[in-house]
Design an enzyme around this catalytic site. Sequence first.
Site, PDB file in Angstrom:
ATOM      1  N   TRP A 100       0.765  -1.258   0.120  1.00 24.95           N
ATOM      2  CA  TRP A 100      -0.065  -0.251  -0.097  1.00 24.95           C
ATOM      3  C   TRP A 100       0.908   1.413   0.025  1.00 24.95           C
ATOM      4  CZ3 TRP A 100      -4.408  -0.423  -1.948  1.00 24.95           C
ATOM      5  CH2 TRP A 100      -5.303  -1.581  -1.959  1.00 24.95           C
ATOM      6  N   ASP A 170      -1.608   6.806   5.913  1.00 23.21           N
ATOM      7  CA  ASP A 170      -2.616   5.676   5.586  1.00 23.21           C
ATOM      8  C   ASP A 170      -2.787   5.011   6.847  1.00 23.21           C
ATOM      9  OD1 ASP A 170      -4.209   4.105   4.590  1.00 23.21           O
ATOM     10  OD2 ASP A 170      -3.015   3.485   2.854  1.00 23.21           O
ATOM     11  N   LYS A 194     -12.569  -1.606   6.530  1.00 21.06           N
ATOM     12  CA  LYS A 194     -11.792  -2.426   7.193  1.00 21.06           C
ATOM     13  C   LYS A 194     -12.211  -2.236   8.838  1.00 21.06           C
ATOM     14  CE  LYS A 194      -9.199  -2.762   3.556  1.00 21.06           C
ATOM     15  NZ  LYS A 194      -8.320  -1.974   2.953  1.00 21.06           N
TER      16      LYS A 194
END
Length: 357
Positions: A100, A170, A194
Amino acid sequence: MTTYNFAAGPAMLPPSVLEQVCADIPDWYKGMSVMEIGHRTPPFNELAEALKQKIKTLLKVPDSHTILLMPGGARMQFALLPMNFISKGQQANYVQSGYWSESAALEAKRVGNVHIAASSESKQYQQIPIDKEWQISQNAAYVHYTDNETIHGVEFHQTPNIEGIPLLTDMTSSLLAKPIAVEKYSLIYASAQKNIGPAGLTVVILDKSFAQRATPGLPKMFDYTNWLETDSMYNTPATFSWYVANLVMDWLIKEGGVEAIYRKNQKKSEKLYQFIDESDFYQNTIEASSRSRMNIPFLLADSTLEERFLEKAEEQGLMQLKGHRLVGGLRASLYNAMPESGVDALIKFMKDFQRQA
Ligand SMILES: *Cc1c(COP(=O)(O)O)cnc(C)c1O
C-alpha cells in the site's frame, strides 16, 4: 454454527450493528429508509454531526484538527495528497513498507517529485523501516507512511519520530484499533471498509493550518480546503455508509472505546501469533516487532494443503482466509469487530486440520 469472517476488506461488521441496520431499513425517519433522505435535511445532518463527534471523542482529536468525511477510498487520497501538498521545488517523501505504501508513492510520482526516504523492499517487506533510518530530503513537502500494511502484515507500533516536517499516514486498516497521538500528524486517512463501516466513506483527520497549504485552483472535488469549507457536504455523500459508520462508532463506544478495543486486539493477535510460532506446521515470517495486530498472514509448511485448508475452514464457518495473491498463503484479519471467540475457533480448527493432515 457461528460464522467468523476473516476478510481483509470489506471486512466483517459487528453483528449487533447489522441487526440494527435491518431494523432501521424500512423506517429510519417518518416511514423512510436512510437511503431515501436528503443529505442536507435535519435528520441526516444530525447523523453527520454525531458521526464526526464520535470519531473526535474516540480518537481524542484536538481542536487544531478537523474531521472530513470524503468519497473515493484510500486510493483517491493517494492522488489528492501530492496534488494538494507538493509546492514548487518540493519533494514528497514516502516510506515504503509494503504494497500500500508503494502504491501511494507510485501515484504521487504521477503528480510530482517523489523521494523514497526508506524502503524495506529488499527485505521483502518483512519488517518496517525504522524511523531512525529514514533519509528525508532537504525540501520535503511531507513524509507519508502506511501505518498498517494490510497485505504484508507489518505495522508501525509507534508514531515515527520526525521533527518539523508534516507527517501524513494511511491508517485504512488500523484507525480506531489503537490509541494514536493525532496531534503529531498533519493528515490521517482511512477508508471505511476495514474498521469503520461499509465501503464508500473515507475518514480524513486534517490539521486545519496544514490545509491552508493546499494548492489553490484545483478542481473542487480534489481540493481539501473545499471539503473543509463545505463541511464534507460538497456533493451527495455515500449516505448509507455514513449511517452504518455511525452505528459502528456507537458499538465501539459501548465496547469501551479505543483503549479497550486495543487491549482486545492485542490479546487476539498475540494468541494467534503464539499458536503459529509454537507450531512447525504453520508459519509467520514477519520480524517480531513489526507484526501487525490486524492482519496476520501465515503459510502452511506444505503449501499444497492450502486449498483443502480453505475448504475445510469454510465448512466450519471460518470464511475468507485466503492470502492476498501478491504474497500467497493464508491471512486472518482480526479487526475490531472480530471477537476473541473467532480467534479461538480458528486456532481450534488449525489444530484439528494439522492433526488430520
Ligand atoms: C484497503 C487499503 C487501501 C485501499 O483502499 P481503497 O478504499 O480501496 O482505495 C489502501 N491502504 C490500505 C492500508 C488498505 O488496507
